[in-house]
Design an enzyme around this catalytic site. Structure first.
Site, PDB file in Angstrom:
ATOM      1  N   SER A  19       2.835  -4.129  -8.139  1.00 38.06           N
ATOM      2  CA  SER A  19       4.201  -3.203  -7.590  1.00 38.06           C
ATOM      3  C   SER A  19       4.964  -3.305  -8.998  1.00 38.06           C
ATOM      4  O   SER A  19       5.828  -2.277  -9.142  1.00 38.06           O
ATOM      5  CB  SER A  19       5.006  -4.427  -6.764  1.00 38.06           C
ATOM      6  N   GLY A  65       4.540  -8.838  -7.363  1.00 33.58           N
ATOM      7  CA  GLY A  65       3.308  -9.081  -8.395  1.00 33.58           C
ATOM      8  C   GLY A  65       3.197  -7.843  -9.201  1.00 33.58           C
ATOM      9  O   GLY A  65       3.984  -6.995  -9.388  1.00 33.58           O
ATOM     10  N   LYS A  82       1.089  -1.213  -0.001  1.00 37.93           N
ATOM     11  CA  LYS A  82       0.165   0.062  -0.070  1.00 37.93           C
ATOM     12  C   LYS A  82       0.773   1.290   0.030  1.00 37.93           C
ATOM     13  O   LYS A  82       2.072   1.111   0.110  1.00 37.93           O
ATOM     14  CB  LYS A  82      -0.977  -0.061   1.328  1.00 37.93           C
ATOM     15  N   ARG A 111     -24.370 -31.202   4.700  1.00 32.41           N
ATOM     16  CA  ARG A 111     -24.035 -29.561   4.593  1.00 32.41           C
ATOM     17  C   ARG A 111     -23.755 -29.171   3.190  1.00 32.41           C
ATOM     18  O   ARG A 111     -22.787 -29.898   2.689  1.00 32.41           O
ATOM     19  CB  ARG A 111     -23.479 -29.115   5.564  1.00 32.41           C
ATOM     20  N   ILE A 134      -4.720 -17.573   5.527  1.00 29.57           N
ATOM     21  CA  ILE A 134      -4.171 -19.001   5.573  1.00 29.57           C
ATOM     22  C   ILE A 134      -3.526 -19.103   4.206  1.00 29.57           C
ATOM     23  O   ILE A 134      -2.496 -19.913   4.379  1.00 29.57           O
ATOM     24  CB  ILE A 134      -5.339 -19.748   5.983  1.00 29.57           C
ATOM     25  N   GLN A 135      -4.051 -18.802   3.170  1.00 29.91           N
ATOM     26  CA  GLN A 135      -3.565 -19.163   1.922  1.00 29.91           C
ATOM     27  C   GLN A 135      -2.293 -18.598   1.638  1.00 29.91           C
ATOM     28  O   GLN A 135      -1.647 -18.919   0.677  1.00 29.91           O
ATOM     29  CB  GLN A 135      -4.691 -18.757   0.826  1.00 29.91           C
ATOM     30  N   ASP A 144      -2.110 -15.382  -6.629  1.00 29.33           N
ATOM     31  CA  ASP A 144      -3.161 -15.259  -7.678  1.00 29.33           C
ATOM     32  C   ASP A 144      -2.775 -15.766  -9.051  1.00 29.33           C
ATOM     33  O   ASP A 144      -3.690 -15.875  -9.738  1.00 29.33           O
ATOM     34  CB  ASP A 144      -3.594 -13.654  -7.675  1.00 29.33           C
TER      35      ASP A 144
HETATM   36  O1  F6P Z   1      -2.604 -10.212  -4.473  1.00 35.18           O
HETATM   37  C1  F6P Z   1      -2.514 -11.208  -3.313  1.00 35.18           C
HETATM   38  C2  F6P Z   1      -3.594 -10.990  -2.502  1.00 35.18           C
HETATM   39  O2  F6P Z   1      -3.689 -12.171  -1.530  1.00 35.18           O
HETATM   40  C3  F6P Z   1      -5.184 -11.298  -3.050  1.00 35.18           C
HETATM   41  O3  F6P Z   1      -5.525 -12.567  -3.799  1.00 35.18           O
HETATM   42  C4  F6P Z   1      -5.927 -10.585  -2.402  1.00 35.18           C
HETATM   43  O4  F6P Z   1      -7.173 -10.206  -2.443  1.00 35.18           O
HETATM   44  C5  F6P Z   1      -4.929  -9.344  -1.595  1.00 35.18           C
HETATM   45  O5  F6P Z   1      -3.789  -9.894  -1.744  1.00 35.18           O
HETATM   46  C6  F6P Z   1      -5.333  -9.167  -0.099  1.00 35.18           C
HETATM   47  O6  F6P Z   1      -4.465  -8.437   0.477  1.00 35.18           O
HETATM   48  P1  F6P Z   1      -4.212  -7.739   1.795  1.00 35.18           P
HETATM   49  O7  F6P Z   1      -2.995  -8.883   2.274  1.00 35.18           O
HETATM   50  O8  F6P Z   1      -3.811  -6.456   1.769  1.00 35.18           O
HETATM   51  O9  F6P Z   1      -5.542  -8.050   2.657  1.00 35.18           O
END
Ligand code: F6P
Length: 371
Positions: free
Chosen positions: A111, A108, A81, A169, A275-276, A134
């Site tokens: 940037s 990414g 940011k 479910r 977590i991802q 992504d």
């Molecule tokens: O671009 C990577 C990513 O993980 C996106 O998939 C997701 O929308 C975003 O960053 C989340 O950003 P932040 O960590 O600022 O919440």
């Protein structure tokens, strides 16, 4: 001629992901051991250039650096940011004041766009390595972090399946991906999803409900998995606009399905969130990080700049950063073999008819047959 050691800067920019430290390790090892360069790790990317904050990285203790192989996140810190371009002159000066002969950014697409402008304006010797869960950086089949994220989601789906089946479910599992659905698509297919919703193919609540009804009538199955990318949107909805009343697309879909389904449905929502992005990288990301890190150092040593290291057709290649920036983000092609594969497995991927199979290797027209 100067006999001083050349100095290579490295930083990580944008959201973190597994494999960043592995790439840093590869860069330091190759730059110092093969070329005798000095390596400076810039802290928090452009913020570090602005504040001249950097740490020496060396391979003497590669024993110590080996820890990096298994470590999630980034030891250098990252930033996703702030208005870097507003302070462009100070950031640019940071590169020169730190005495850098070259700079490698592991970043990414967001940037990369900014860094390319800074590099051009500031006359930097600049190289890039793609990273993002992504997988939407253009001109590379893979970015560091994607494979691990897919595996994390697949693991989560398998855990959710057992509880979904036990309780009959339906689960909505929300995964990351604001503009591109690669993560939802890959993990949904691999993890046994019944519905995969991605930004590239609009869905309808009616279509989802009909699909769940079909599962129940045809297979007698009451549980189901709906995998939805953050940026998925409904037919007729302007994708540039968020769904205002809902903090989560997963919750929105769950509410609508319960409301509109002709059959009774018990539904739960699971938002996987960051977590991802955490934890140790899987083998594929380690290999990518090693190969890409090595190649970027070779380019710097050869004096070749303005390029991004990429993974195409199973090997590391390099592409002009300007071409990458012009083509980002890389979307899921709705006509790709993976969409067709999902449809062939009976997965609802939005209201899109299944296309006939065309062998891309037998087709001369690369545009219509592109996968
Ligand atoms: O671009 C990577 C990513 O993980 C996106 O998939 C997701 O929308 C975003 O960053 C989340 O950003 P932040 O960590 O600022 O919440």
């Amino acid at each position: 001629m100067s006999t001083s050691r050349k100095r290579l800067g490295v930083f990580t920019s944008g959201g973190d992901c597994p494999g960043l430290n592995t790439a840093i390790r590869a860069i330091v090892a190759h730059a110092t051991l093969s070329y005798g360069w000095e390596v400076l790790g810039i802290l928090h990317a452009t913020q570090g250039l602005l504040e001249r904050k950097a740490i020496p990285l060396n391979a003497e203790g590669l024993g110590g650096m080996d820890v990096l192989l298994n470590m999630g996140g980034t030891i250098l810190g990252a930033i996703n940011k702030g208005d870097t371009l507003a302070q462009a002159d100070d950031v640019i000066a940071g590169y020169h004041e730190l005495g850098l002969d070259a700079l490698i950014a592991i970043c990414g697409d967001g940037s990369l766009k900014i860094l390319q402008q800074l590099a051009q304006k500031g006359n930097w010797n600049f190289l890039a390595i793609p990273k993002t869960i992504d997988n939407d950086v253009a001109l590379t089949d893979r970015a560091i972090g994607f494979d691990t994220a897919v595996n994390i989601v697949v693991d989560a789906l398998s855990r959710i399946t057992s509880t979904a089946a036990s309780h009959d479910r339906v689960f909505v599992v929300e995964v990351m991906g604001r503009t591109a659905g690669h993560l939802a698509l890959y993990s949904g297919i691999a993890g046994g999803a019944d519905v995969i919703l991605i930004p590239e193919i609009p869905y309808s609540i009616e279509g989802i409900c009909q699909h769940l009804q079909k599962l129940r009538e045809r297979w007698g199955r009451k549980f189901a998995l709906i995998v939805v990318a953050e940026g998925a949107h409904e037919i007729g909805h302007d994708p540039s606009q968020p769904y205002p009343p809902h903090h989560s697309i997963g919750q929105y879909i769950a509410d609508q399905v319960v409301k509109q389904s002709p059959i009774p449905i018990e539904l739960r929502v699971s938002v996987l969130g960051h977590i991802q992005r955490g934890g140790a990288p899987m083998a594929m990301d380690r290999l990518l990080a090693a190969g890409m890190g090595n190649t970027a150092v070779d380019l710097a040593a050869q004096g070749t700049f303005g390029r991004m290291v990429a993974w195409q057709g199973g090997q590391v290649v390099t592409v002009p950063i300007s071409d990458v920036v012009a083509k980002c983000p890389r979307h899921v092609d709705p006509d790709s073999f993976l969409i067709r594969t999902a449809q062939g497995l009976g997965i609802y991927v939005g209201d899109k008819p299944m296309l006939p199979y065309v062998d891309p290797t037998l087709c001369r027209d690369e545009v219509t047959c592109a996968i």
